[in-house]
Design an enzyme around this catalytic site. Structure first.
Site, mmCIF file in Angstrom:
data_model
loop_
_atom_site.group_PDB
_atom_site.id
_atom_site.type_symbol
_atom_site.label_atom_id
_atom_site.label_comp_id
_atom_site.label_asym_id
_atom_site.label_seq_id
_atom_site.Cartn_x
_atom_site.Cartn_y
_atom_site.Cartn_z
ATOM 1 N N ASP A 172 0.861 -1.184 0.000
ATOM 2 C CA ASP A 172 0.000 0.000 0.000
ATOM 3 C C ASP A 172 0.904 1.244 0.000
ATOM 4 O OD1 ASP A 172 -2.323 1.649 0.465
ATOM 5 O OD2 ASP A 172 -1.687 1.775 2.568
ATOM 6 N N ASP A 184 -0.464 5.078 0.721
ATOM 7 C CA ASP A 184 -0.851 6.044 1.760
ATOM 8 C C ASP A 184 -0.827 5.415 3.142
ATOM 9 O OD1 ASP A 184 -1.467 8.548 0.465
ATOM 10 O OD2 ASP A 184 -3.080 7.471 -0.540
HETATM 11 C C1 XBP Z 1 -5.788 5.874 0.452
HETATM 12 C C2 XBP Z 1 -6.933 6.684 0.125
HETATM 13 C C3 XBP Z 1 -6.744 7.855 -0.766
HETATM 14 C C4 XBP Z 1 -5.962 9.006 -0.189
HETATM 15 C C5 XBP Z 1 -6.088 10.226 -1.053
HETATM 16 O O1 XBP Z 1 -6.216 4.594 0.950
HETATM 17 O O2 XBP Z 1 -8.041 6.416 0.543
HETATM 18 O O3 XBP Z 1 -8.020 8.330 -1.065
HETATM 19 O O4 XBP Z 1 -6.449 9.328 1.097
HETATM 20 O O5 XBP Z 1 -5.746 9.967 -2.391
HETATM 21 P P1 XBP Z 1 -5.243 3.325 0.906
HETATM 22 P P2 XBP Z 1 -6.712 10.353 -3.614
HETATM 23 O O6 XBP Z 1 -3.986 3.702 1.627
HETATM 24 O O7 XBP Z 1 -6.010 2.253 1.647
HETATM 25 O O8 XBP Z 1 -4.980 2.959 -0.535
HETATM 26 O O9 XBP Z 1 -7.226 11.732 -3.337
HETATM 27 O O10 XBP Z 1 -5.839 10.282 -4.830
HETATM 28 O O11 XBP Z 1 -7.829 9.355 -3.615
HETATM 29 MG MG MG Z 2 -3.200 2.954 3.398
#
Ligand code: XBP
Ligand code: MG
Length: 259
Positions: A15, A17
């Site tokens: 992952d 984020d």
């Molecule tokens: C990450 C997300 C993303 C980010 C923002 O979740 O939910 O929406 O918060 O990015 P994970 P975007 O780590 O579970 O993949 O604005 O590009 O969506």
């Molecule tokens: Mg995440």
């Protein structure tokens, strides 16, 4: 036997984020607030509110859910969320390119170690391709990742398992050969639904989420000189104060992947 089956650890599905990078509080949140300000809106997401909003994955869906809670009509909120998310994506992409988003401690070491052990690297994220690729390129080098699945490739967001499934398909591997590394309950549920074993590396936003079914829960990646607390270790993998290749190898042998 399918390719990769019974051959131990072949790849990891990472992952972005909250896992490779601590990007939410001082990254995406700040970019959303700048987009609000530029649009002349008074909305601001403070650290605590943003933690609650993270339950909804995908920045566009998060904006939609927020404006829905505030009673905005569907047509209006869809248009506004789409516009704000496009601008937020530009702002965050610039932050990523300028080096404002940094790897979590220990990530660089883990990726180097995996590569040295010929373990293939892949990414499954709910984030947008526009910023994911430049960010990974700046921090780690894009060519190191064999496949990068973003919200453009897998539009159903976590906890839907489609991003993890697509990463496995692109790698040509069964789930049993490629554990996931995630930071959140949504990420864990997505990985589990796709049949991957999953290590959860919590951060300040996710520590209290409860990770039933996780194969290992750590309070960070850890480093040789800065060991990390083990929060749950149901398979007795006994990591050496950090997430290392040997722990992932043991996980694939003993871990909970349902294939
Ligand atoms: C990450 C997300 C993303 C980010 C923002 O979740 O939910 O929406 O918060 O990015 P994970 P975007 O780590 O579970 O993949 O604005 O590009 O969506
Ligand atoms: Mg995440």
């Amino acid at each position: 036997m399918a390719p990769g089956e019974g051959q131990g650890l072949q790849a990891v599905v990472l992952d972005v984020d909250g896992t490779l990078v601590d990007s939410e509080r001082d990254g995406h949140r700040v970019a959303f607030n700048r987009a609000f300000e530029e649009a002349g809106l008074e909305d601001r997401w403070d650290v605590e509110l943003y933690g609650e909003l993270l339950a909804v994955t995908g920045g566009d869906r998060r904006l939609n859910a927020y404006f829905e809670q505030r009673g905005m009509a569907e047509d209006e909120r869809r248009e506004l969320a789409g516009r704000l998310h496009a601008r937020k994506t530009e702002i965050f992409t610039a932050m990523a390119r300028e080096g404002e988003i940094t790897p979590r401690p220990g990530v660089g070491e883990l990726l180097d170690e995996l590569e040295a052990a010929d373990v293939r690297l892949s990414v499954a994220t709910t984030g947008s391709r526009a910023w994911v690729r430049p960010l990974l390129d700046r921090l780690f080098g894009l060519e190191r990742f064999e496949t990068i699945v973003t919200s453009e490739e897998a539009p159903e967001r976590k906890p839907d398992p489609s991003a993890h499934r697509m990463a496995l398909e692109n790698l040509g591997l069964p789930a049993s050969a490629a554990p996931a590394v995630e930071d959140s309950l949504n990420g864990l549920q997505a990985a589990m639904a796709a049949g991957l074993a999953c290590v959860v590396v919590v951060n300040d936003y996710t520590r209290e989420q409860g990770f039933d079914g996780a194969d290992l829960v750590l309070d960070g990646f850890g480093r040789p000189d800065d060991p990390v607390a083990v929060l749950a270790d149901p398979h007795h993998l006994d990591p050496p104060g950090r997430l290392d290749v040997e722990t992932l190898r043991r996980l694939v042998i003993r871990g909970g992947s349902s294939g």
